[in-house]
Structure formats: C-alpha cells, structure tokens
Design an enzyme around this catalytic site. Structure first.
Site, mmCIF file in Angstrom:
data_model
loop_
_atom_site.group_PDB
_atom_site.id
_atom_site.type_symbol
_atom_site.label_atom_id
_atom_site.label_comp_id
_atom_site.label_asym_id
_atom_site.label_seq_id
_atom_site.Cartn_x
_atom_site.Cartn_y
_atom_site.Cartn_z
ATOM 1 N N LYS A 1 -89.541 -10.058 10.492
ATOM 2 C CA LYS A 1 -90.772 -10.406 10.739
ATOM 3 C C LYS A 1 -91.857 -10.178 9.712
ATOM 4 O O LYS A 1 -93.052 -9.681 10.045
ATOM 5 C CB LYS A 1 -91.222 -9.698 12.203
ATOM 6 C CG LYS A 1 -90.078 -10.027 13.358
ATOM 7 C CD LYS A 1 -89.704 -11.298 13.436
ATOM 8 C CE LYS A 1 -90.252 -12.354 13.942
ATOM 9 N NZ LYS A 1 -89.660 -13.614 13.800
ATOM 10 N N THR B 1 -90.246 -13.866 6.142
ATOM 11 C CA THR B 1 -89.175 -14.563 5.532
ATOM 12 C C THR B 1 -89.252 -16.134 5.709
ATOM 13 O O THR B 1 -89.053 -16.759 4.611
ATOM 14 C CB THR B 1 -87.991 -13.998 6.468
ATOM 15 O OG1 THR B 1 -87.966 -12.915 7.007
ATOM 16 C CG2 THR B 1 -86.711 -14.372 5.834
ATOM 17 N N THR B 2 -89.783 -16.585 7.021
ATOM 18 C CA THR B 2 -89.605 -17.869 7.141
ATOM 19 C C THR B 2 -90.580 -18.713 5.802
ATOM 20 O O THR B 2 -90.380 -19.648 5.447
ATOM 21 C CB THR B 2 -90.169 -18.375 8.460
ATOM 22 O OG1 THR B 2 -89.558 -17.479 9.391
ATOM 23 C CG2 THR B 2 -90.115 -19.748 8.853
ATOM 24 N N TRP B 3 -91.777 -18.014 5.695
ATOM 25 C CA TRP B 3 -92.798 -18.693 4.602
ATOM 26 C C TRP B 3 -92.010 -18.642 3.355
ATOM 27 O O TRP B 3 -91.998 -19.462 2.414
ATOM 28 C CB TRP B 3 -94.167 -17.754 4.900
ATOM 29 C CG TRP B 3 -95.172 -18.404 3.905
ATOM 30 C CD1 TRP B 3 -95.340 -19.514 3.521
ATOM 31 C CD2 TRP B 3 -96.297 -17.717 3.683
ATOM 32 N NE1 TRP B 3 -96.813 -19.557 3.029
ATOM 33 C CE2 TRP B 3 -97.180 -18.304 2.907
ATOM 34 C CE3 TRP B 3 -96.923 -16.273 3.826
ATOM 35 C CZ2 TRP B 3 -98.615 -18.173 2.784
ATOM 36 C CZ3 TRP B 3 -98.097 -15.808 3.421
ATOM 37 C CH2 TRP B 3 -99.219 -16.664 2.903
ATOM 38 N N HIS C 1 -81.228 -9.970 5.381
ATOM 39 C CA HIS C 1 -82.077 -8.906 6.221
ATOM 40 C C HIS C 1 -81.395 -7.495 5.712
ATOM 41 O O HIS C 1 -81.703 -6.375 6.160
ATOM 42 C CB HIS C 1 -82.336 -8.716 7.594
ATOM 43 C CG HIS C 1 -83.250 -9.916 8.070
ATOM 44 N ND1 HIS C 1 -84.323 -10.194 7.439
ATOM 45 C CD2 HIS C 1 -83.181 -10.789 9.080
ATOM 46 C CE1 HIS C 1 -85.081 -11.141 8.083
ATOM 47 N NE2 HIS C 1 -84.084 -11.603 9.120
ATOM 48 N N SER D 1 -95.445 -8.412 15.444
ATOM 49 C CA SER D 1 -94.441 -9.477 15.064
ATOM 50 C C SER D 1 -93.270 -9.440 15.759
ATOM 51 O O SER D 1 -92.706 -10.509 16.732
ATOM 52 C CB SER D 1 -94.768 -10.351 13.911
ATOM 53 O OG SER D 1 -94.206 -11.380 13.837
ATOM 54 N N LYS E 1 -98.909 -16.350 15.159
ATOM 55 C CA LYS E 1 -100.149 -16.547 14.704
ATOM 56 C C LYS E 1 -100.413 -16.767 13.144
ATOM 57 O O LYS E 1 -101.393 -17.407 12.640
ATOM 58 C CB LYS E 1 -101.036 -15.338 15.181
ATOM 59 C CG LYS E 1 -101.365 -15.275 16.620
ATOM 60 C CD LYS E 1 -102.521 -14.227 16.845
ATOM 61 C CE LYS E 1 -102.955 -14.397 18.206
ATOM 62 N NZ LYS E 1 -103.760 -12.959 18.652
HETATM 63 P P1 PAP Z 1 -87.641 -13.426 10.870
HETATM 64 O O1 PAP Z 1 -87.542 -12.370 10.212
HETATM 65 O O2 PAP Z 1 -87.282 -13.741 12.071
HETATM 66 O O3 PAP Z 1 -87.305 -14.601 9.766
HETATM 67 P P2 PAP Z 1 -90.381 -13.762 9.786
HETATM 68 O O4 PAP Z 1 -90.526 -15.322 9.198
HETATM 69 O O5 PAP Z 1 -90.122 -13.052 8.622
HETATM 70 O O6 PAP Z 1 -89.339 -13.995 10.853
HETATM 71 O O7 PAP Z 1 -91.764 -13.253 10.547
HETATM 72 C C1 PAP Z 1 -92.447 -14.329 11.064
HETATM 73 C C2 PAP Z 1 -94.033 -13.981 11.250
HETATM 74 O O8 PAP Z 1 -94.217 -14.798 9.920
HETATM 75 C C3 PAP Z 1 -94.859 -14.570 12.313
HETATM 76 O O9 PAP Z 1 -95.860 -13.746 12.161
HETATM 77 P P3 PAP Z 1 -96.968 -13.428 13.494
HETATM 78 O O10 PAP Z 1 -95.832 -13.047 14.627
HETATM 79 O O11 PAP Z 1 -97.742 -12.449 13.069
HETATM 80 O O12 PAP Z 1 -97.779 -14.493 13.775
HETATM 81 C C4 PAP Z 1 -95.082 -15.858 11.924
HETATM 82 O O13 PAP Z 1 -96.143 -16.304 12.330
HETATM 83 C C5 PAP Z 1 -95.467 -15.889 10.373
HETATM 84 N N1 PAP Z 1 -95.138 -17.056 9.550
HETATM 85 C C6 PAP Z 1 -94.166 -18.037 9.747
HETATM 86 N N2 PAP Z 1 -94.319 -18.925 8.862
HETATM 87 C C7 PAP Z 1 -95.416 -18.554 8.223
HETATM 88 C C8 PAP Z 1 -96.329 -19.591 7.278
HETATM 89 N N3 PAP Z 1 -95.797 -20.644 6.743
HETATM 90 N N4 PAP Z 1 -97.213 -18.868 6.930
HETATM 91 C C9 PAP Z 1 -97.589 -17.637 7.033
HETATM 92 N N5 PAP Z 1 -97.041 -16.774 8.089
HETATM 93 C C10 PAP Z 1 -95.939 -17.504 8.701
#
Ligand code: PAP
Length: 325
Positions: free
Chosen positions: A67, A70-72, A133, A163, A288
């Site tokens: 969280k 990672t996805t970004w 991870h 998150s 968000k």
């Molecule tokens: P994971 O460990 O399950 O892969 P991960 O992608 O690390 O999750 O984290 C998710 C967070 O990145 C979310 O944050 P939030 O809960 O505070 O909103 C998610 O919204 C955010 N996120 C996902 N994609 C993007 C992006 N393209 N740009 C910026 N933030 C992003």
C-alpha cells in the site's frame, strides 16, 4: 518444505506449526517467518522464490511495502521499459491492470497454487519485470548478487496505514469481520502487518540503496507525486535506458505520466470491473491516491503515537517523510 515444519491446508487456513503467529490485518494470522510477519498464503511462495529464483542481470524488481504505491510504480516501470514496443493509443496498460503485467514473485510466480514458476520464467521476454513485498533481508542471494536492478517505493507511514486499513477491510469482508480503526492501528504500531515491521522493511532497502546506489533506487510516493517527471527520467537512467532528446521533445515522458496517472488508471474499464487472479477487484488498487488523507482518520493520540514510533525507529537513518500535500 521441511524447513518450516508446516502442514499445508487451504490458503488463509494454512497452518505453520513451528512459527509464532498473531492476528493479521488482511488474514486470520500472520506468521513470524525469517524475522518478518508473513501471511500464511505467501510463506511457500517466499521460500520457493528464495530457493529457485535465478536472477538475470537484465531483471528489474519493483519492491515495496504493501500500500505504498506499488501499482503506480510498476505501471510507470512497465511503460518506461517497454516504451519502444507500444504506442499510447494501443498500450497494454489500457486493457490490463499493472499487477497482471508485472507479477508478484512470492504471491504469483512462486505460488504453486497458481501456476508453474519455471515454465513461466523461461518464457518471459527480457528485461523481465517483477514485483515483490519481500523484505530486503529475505531476498534470494541470486537477486542480491546479480546485476539485476531493484526499485523500491515507500510512503509516509500515516497514509500507508490508512490505505492498508481500508484495503484490507475490503479483502477481509470476503471471509472475516472488519477490523476497527483503533484495533488495526495497534497492530500497525506493533509492526504486525504483512511483510512488517514496516520500519525494518523500509530501512532494509534504504540502507542498501545507500551502500549500492546502482543496485537499489529508493523512491518515495510523496516525491513522485510532487515531481513525477523528474522521477520518470530518474528511473529510466537508473535502468540504463535514458530518454533521448528526441523522445523528450516528442512528449514521451508526459505521455507515460498521463497513461499511469491515478485519474486515468482508475477510470479504465479493466480497473473498474476487472479482477486480479479472479479474486481481488482491480478497483481496490485505486482509492484516493492522495498525500495527507490520514488527517481524516487520525485522532490526536494516534498522531502522537505514530510520530513517536517514526522518530524512534528512523532516527539517525536520514530517512524522513512529507506527511501532507
Ligand atoms: P498494493 O501493495 O496492494 O499493490 P499499492 O499500489 O502499493 O497497493 O498501494 C495502493 C495505493 O496507491 C492506494 O492509495 P490510497 O489508498 O491512499 O488511495 C492507491 O489509490 C494508490 N495508487 C494506485 N495507483 C496509483 C497511481 N497511478 N497514482 C497514484 N497513486 C496510486
């Protein structure tokens, strides 16, 4: 398999008799495995990753605590590395979730319940992109000793907690009761969260990035948010594929940023209605995407407690965070 003396049952119910266990944020239990808190479902994957992964010098591994962005980062890395192969109009990121394009080593590639890792690895085009991870200290020797590159992302612990709590409660809703904010916060403060403690996770990669800056690129979610253009160039240079002047003047960097932006990815059909491995709704990866949402959840005593832990755990490391936008 014998090393942890465990009995194999199904997924979350996997029993790991020899390991200390505590209640988990996402799963019934987390197991203290090789000095980190590992979800039962990932233990076998981590062990196989350690045992069987043969790194290639051209490999790229995106590492993160859950969280933290990672996805970004996997979307950006995929788009940077493959920019010669795909146009912005016809890009795989428009029809696939980033986690489908860049697989997690312990949860997918080395999870035997999903498929055969050896077959999968041998058919991958180079450079192979992966995510993990797994804490730095538990990475396979092959990865550490090769010239493979690691890009790590971390995020301020306040937003990471919110998150994680919101995400894991959605995952729990499939089989477990929701966790109250205060209860989840205590677990987080004790470091008992998947792949935690979070301070050890970030410090492991932080220290290695200091010792071997050509091996580990250490990034922060907040910095990417503030100047993603700089970091897209930074990642490309780190991976040995810098943008040419022509690419820059053609707007290649901006088009990658746009393609991987939160707003764009969240609105894609695949991320609205698709599922990862027929199990997790892709939309859960996009909530968000902001810095500072924690202010809507934290009480003054929570702020004090987490601030003290950050101060205590990170002091002297040189690692600090921007908590608000
Ligand atoms: P994971 O460990 O399950 O892969 P991960 O992608 O690390 O999750 O984290 C998710 C967070 O990145 C979310 O944050 P939030 O809960 O505070 O909103 C998610 O919204 C955010 N996120 C996902 N994609 C993007 C992006 N393209 N740009 C910026 N933030 C992003």
């Amino acid at each position: 398999m014998a090393s942890t003396d465990r009995k194999h049952a199904n997924g979350e119910d996997k029993l790991v008799f020899s390991l200390r266990r505590e209640r988990g944020l996402a799963s019934s239990y987390l197991y203290l495995f090789q000095e980190f808190w590992c979800p039962g479902i990932a233990i076998e994957g981590v062990e196989s990753f350690q045992k069987y992964f043969e790194a290639k010098d051209s490999d790229v591994v995106v590492a993160s605590f859950p969280k933290t962005g990672t996805t970004w980062l996997i979307a950006l890395t995929f788009a940077i590395v493959n920019r010669k192969h795909f146009s912005a109009q016809n890009h795989p990121l428009l029809t696939s979730n980033p986690h489908t394009l860049v697989s997690c080593l312990e949860f997918k590639i080395f999870c035997h319940e999903i498929h055969d890792p050896v077959l999968h690895l041998s058919t991958m085009l180079e450079p192979r992109l992966f995510s993990t991870h797994t804490p730095f200290t538990a990475l396979p020797k092959s990865l550490i000793q090769s010239n493979a590159k690691i890009i790590y992302i971390c995020r301020n612990p306040f937003d990471t907690f919110v998150s994680a709590w919101t995400y894991f409660n959605k995952i729990r809703s499939m089989s477990l009761p929701a966790l109250e904010l205060e209860e989840a916060f205590e677990m987080y403060c004790d470091g008992i969260v998947s792949f935690g403690p979070w301070w050890s996770h970030m410090l492991g990669y932080w220290k290695e990035s200091m010792a071997r800056p050509n091996k580990v690129l250490f990034l922060k979610y907040e910095d990417l948010k503030e100047n993603v253009n700089f970091y897209v160039k930074n990642i490309a240079e780190f991976l040995g594929c810098p943008f040419t002047a022509e690419e820059e003047s053609d707007g290649e960097i901006e088009s990658i940023i746009e393609l991987c932006s939160f707003e764009k990815m969240k609105e894609l059909e695949v991320n609205i209605s698709g599922k990862l491995d027929k199990f997790i709704d892709n939309k859960l990866f996009f909530r968000k995407g902001e810095i500072g949402d924690w202010v809507n959840y934290f009480s003054p005593s929570m702020i004090n407690k987490l601030s003290r832990i950050i101060e205590e755990k990170l002091s002297g490391s040189g690692l600090s965070f921007n908590m608000c936008s």
